[in-house]
Motif scaffolding. Sequence first.
Motif, short mmCIF file in Angstrom:
data_model
loop_
_atom_site.label_atom_id
_atom_site.label_comp_id
_atom_site.label_asym_id
_atom_site.label_seq_id
_atom_site.Cartn_x
_atom_site.Cartn_y
_atom_site.Cartn_z
N TYR A 36 15.00 0.09 -14.64
CA TYR A 36 16.07 0.09 -13.64
C TYR A 36 17.39 0.13 -14.38
N PRO A 37 18.36 0.93 -14.00
CA PRO A 37 18.35 1.88 -12.90
C PRO A 37 17.64 3.18 -13.25
N ARG A 38 17.17 3.90 -12.22
CA ARG A 38 16.46 5.15 -12.44
C ARG A 38 17.14 6.32 -11.75
N ASN A 39 18.21 6.06 -11.02
CA ASN A 39 19.01 7.16 -10.46
C ASN A 39 20.44 6.64 -10.29
N ILE A 40 21.33 7.55 -9.92
CA ILE A 40 22.75 7.19 -9.88
C ILE A 40 23.03 6.11 -8.83
N GLU A 41 22.32 6.18 -7.69
CA GLU A 41 22.54 5.18 -6.64
C GLU A 41 22.16 3.78 -7.16
N GLN A 42 21.07 3.71 -7.93
CA GLN A 42 20.65 2.41 -8.48
C GLN A 42 21.65 1.92 -9.52
N ALA A 43 22.21 2.85 -10.29
CA ALA A 43 23.19 2.46 -11.32
C ALA A 43 24.42 1.85 -10.64
N ILE A 44 24.85 2.47 -9.53
CA ILE A 44 26.01 1.94 -8.79
C ILE A 44 25.66 0.59 -8.17
N SER B 135 0.83 -1.21 0.00
CA SER B 135 0.00 0.00 0.00
C SER B 135 0.87 1.27 0.00
N LYS B 136 2.06 1.20 0.63
CA LYS B 136 2.99 2.35 0.54
C LYS B 136 3.46 2.54 -0.91
N ILE B 137 3.77 1.41 -1.54
CA ILE B 137 4.24 1.46 -2.93
C ILE B 137 3.15 2.05 -3.82
N GLU B 138 1.90 1.61 -3.60
CA GLU B 138 0.78 2.08 -4.43
C GLU B 138 0.66 3.61 -4.37
N GLN B 139 0.80 4.12 -3.15
CA GLN B 139 0.70 5.57 -2.95
C GLN B 139 1.76 6.32 -3.76
N LEU B 140 3.01 5.82 -3.69
CA LEU B 140 4.11 6.49 -4.39
C LEU B 140 3.90 6.42 -5.90
N ILE B 141 3.53 5.22 -6.39
CA ILE B 141 3.34 5.06 -7.84
C ILE B 141 2.22 5.97 -8.32
N SER B 142 1.13 6.06 -7.53
CA SER B 142 0.02 6.89 -8.03
C SER B 142 0.34 8.38 -8.00
N ASN B 143 1.37 8.77 -7.25
CA ASN B 143 1.79 10.18 -7.31
C ASN B 143 2.91 10.42 -8.32
N GLY B 144 3.34 9.34 -8.99
CA GLY B 144 4.43 9.50 -9.96
C GLY B 144 5.78 9.66 -9.30
N GLU B 145 5.87 9.24 -8.02
CA GLU B 145 7.16 9.36 -7.31
C GLU B 145 7.90 8.02 -7.33
N PHE B 146 9.20 8.07 -7.08
CA PHE B 146 9.98 6.84 -7.01
C PHE B 146 9.66 6.08 -5.72
N VAL B 147 9.69 4.76 -5.86
CA VAL B 147 9.66 3.90 -4.68
C VAL B 147 11.08 3.89 -4.12
N SER B 148 11.25 3.65 -2.81
CA SER B 148 12.58 3.76 -2.20
C SER B 148 13.57 2.81 -2.86
N ASP B 149 14.82 3.25 -2.92
CA ASP B 149 15.87 2.40 -3.48
C ASP B 149 15.93 1.07 -2.74
N GLU B 150 15.73 1.14 -1.42
CA GLU B 150 15.84 -0.07 -0.60
C GLU B 150 14.84 -1.14 -1.07
N ALA B 151 13.57 -0.71 -1.26
CA ALA B 151 12.54 -1.68 -1.67
C ALA B 151 12.83 -2.21 -3.08
N VAL B 152 13.18 -1.30 -3.99
CA VAL B 152 13.41 -1.74 -5.38
C VAL B 152 14.66 -2.61 -5.47
N ASN B 153 15.70 -2.25 -4.72
CA ASN B 153 16.95 -3.02 -4.79
C ASN B 153 16.76 -4.44 -4.27
N THR B 154 15.89 -4.59 -3.27
CA THR B 154 15.65 -5.94 -2.74
C THR B 154 14.99 -6.81 -3.81
#
Length: 213
Positions: A86-94, A47-66
């Motif tokens: 993926y990746p969508r930001n520099i931290e994810q690319a690293i 439900s946290k993920i749903e909220q972020l996606i519906s606002n067009g925001e990124f889900v946390s790197d931690e959740a996506v990386n897992t």
Amino acid sequence: MNIILFGPPGAGKGTQAQFIVKKHNYFQLSTGNLLRDEVKLKTSLGSKIEQLISNGEFVSDEAVNTLLKQAITHLKFRDRIIFDGYPRNIEQAINLELILNEFKQTIGHTIFLNVSRDIIEKRIMGRMTCEKCNMTLNEYFNKEQIELHPCGPEHLKKRKDDNLEVVIARYDTYMTATKPILDFYSKNLNFTEIDGAQEIDQITTKIDDILKV
Ligand code: AMP
């Protein structure tokens, strides 16, 4: 070797990934699809993920990386992954570099589908995704294919985040957080830019040529 499909939302990454899967024996790793699967499970994380996606925001790197690590370390997918979204930001690319190094895998091709914002808006506003097979079609351009869709046209649904306001937010986030990491990849010899405004099959042919090398 693995492939990165890079580009703004609505560039056609998912559509092209599906062709590569069929023709070249790859696996599509769409972080967006993995996150939407988590939402369907109706967990508290979902439900946290749903909220972020519906606002067009990124889900946390931690959740996506897992989610990403679970897929990369899956033996069946080894060195046959198409990274879509993926990746969508520099931290994810690293993070991607670190995980691939750790598990002795490589990126063979980085393909950038470059599309302007006005085309993206038209594509995303008509997009319909099959809830069963994840195939994407466009209600304006693929009327007949929608009628004949093998899973049944009733399974083709619009994504909640495919509305104009959210599309603009997603595009802005792409420009500020995601596009800058192109510098990270465009210096590599395995980087190719494709004009993503072309017809789907023209782009597929170009990708086929790249994958033959
Ligand atoms: P997509 O299906 O790639 O358009 O992704 C849909 C939404 O999922 C995005 O707008 C983000 O909210 C989220 N998402 C997908 N991939 C990522 C990622 N790599 N990092 C953070 N959020 C993501």
